[in-house]
Design an enzyme around this catalytic site. Sequence first.
Site, PDB file in Angstrom:
ATOM      1  N   GLY A  22      -6.883   3.349   1.710  1.00  0.00           N
ATOM      2  CA  GLY A  22      -5.763   2.339   1.467  1.00  0.00           C
ATOM      3  C   GLY A  22      -4.288   3.074   1.270  1.00  0.00           C
ATOM      4  O   GLY A  22      -3.754   3.353   2.069  1.00  0.00           O
ATOM      5  N   CYS A  23      -4.118   3.104  -0.144  1.00  0.00           N
ATOM      6  CA  CYS A  23      -2.591   3.486  -0.592  1.00  0.00           C
ATOM      7  C   CYS A  23      -2.293   4.944   0.154  1.00  0.00           C
ATOM      8  O   CYS A  23      -1.285   5.112   0.176  1.00  0.00           O
ATOM      9  CB  CYS A  23      -2.214   3.271  -2.002  1.00  0.00           C
ATOM     10  SG  CYS A  23      -2.250   1.506  -2.426  1.00  0.00           S
ATOM     11  N   VAL A  24      -3.381   5.633  -0.355  1.00  0.00           N
ATOM     12  CA  VAL A  24      -3.092   7.304   0.304  1.00  0.00           C
ATOM     13  C   VAL A  24      -2.973   7.208   1.661  1.00  0.00           C
ATOM     14  O   VAL A  24      -2.007   7.801   2.209  1.00  0.00           O
ATOM     15  CB  VAL A  24      -4.227   8.209  -0.130  1.00  0.00           C
ATOM     16  CG1 VAL A  24      -4.147   9.549   0.506  1.00  0.00           C
ATOM     17  CG2 VAL A  24      -4.543   8.179  -1.639  1.00  0.00           C
TER      18      VAL A  24
ATOM     19  N   THR B 213       0.731   5.747   2.489  1.00  0.00           N
ATOM     20  CA  THR B 213       1.762   6.577   2.039  1.00  0.00           C
ATOM     21  C   THR B 213       1.764   7.884   3.184  1.00  0.00           C
ATOM     22  O   THR B 213       2.903   8.317   3.242  1.00  0.00           O
ATOM     23  CB  THR B 213       1.609   7.129   0.668  1.00  0.00           C
ATOM     24  OG1 THR B 213       1.542   5.832  -0.248  1.00  0.00           O
ATOM     25  CG2 THR B 213       2.673   7.870   0.131  1.00  0.00           C
TER      26      THR B 213
ATOM     27  N   PRO C 107       0.995  -1.259   0.126  1.00  0.00           N
ATOM     28  CA  PRO C 107      -0.035  -0.047  -0.047  1.00  0.00           C
ATOM     29  C   PRO C 107       0.740   1.364  -0.008  1.00  0.00           C
ATOM     30  O   PRO C 107       0.653   2.101  -0.887  1.00  0.00           O
ATOM     31  CB  PRO C 107      -1.015  -0.312   1.332  1.00  0.00           C
ATOM     32  CG  PRO C 107      -1.056  -1.817   1.407  1.00  0.00           C
ATOM     33  CD  PRO C 107       0.385  -2.071   1.141  1.00  0.00           C
TER      34      PRO C 107
END
Length: 210
Positions: free
Chosen positions: A149-151, A154, A120
């Site tokens: 998720g990935c936001v 990060t 992710p």
Amino acid sequence: MSDDLLVNYERAYGTRVGFGTRPALILIDFVQAYFEPGCDLYAGVEDALASALRVREAATRASIPVILTRVQYHPLALDGGRFFEKARPLRYFLEGSPMGAWPRGLEPRAEELVLSKQYPSAFFGTSLASTLTALGIDSVLLTGLTTSGCVRATCIDAMSHGFRTSVVGDACGDRHPGPHEANLFDMNAKYADVVTEAEAIEFLGSLEAP
């Protein structure tokens, strides 16, 4: 959310860290899967992409680094690990799948960095942190998919690596407004400043050479 809870969070977490002085823009996982109605990952996030493209243009005018990320796996998913095992839609990101292609309008430019990842966070298992540090970057502006998720992953890693982190809420999207709004709220409380597209573009405009 009740007013009492809003007041509680404002009292506990109402701090803003600001944009920093040497930012980079990261566009997280804007790929065709999220725009293809027949795909499990379809999210109807055209507005988020349009916003991210406008922020990208502002970043280009300001001559700051622009980084595009995508999830990409070996054709046999040999590098997929537990994430691939858990999340079945990741099969759309096997190398060569058309669902992993860039959507119209987001074709990478020669001066932009493309980063492939398997998990992710754009930081996990990649050279992103060292690349940003070598460039003298002190802060990041995040846009992308999906917010929950990935936001979010990060965002947490960006903060953990010491970068001032701004999430451009208008330029992020998810499959449902509930996870989208809840995660923007939580990131703004604990990890980053959630800003509007207009705020991001105004800041980037202040960095343009006179």
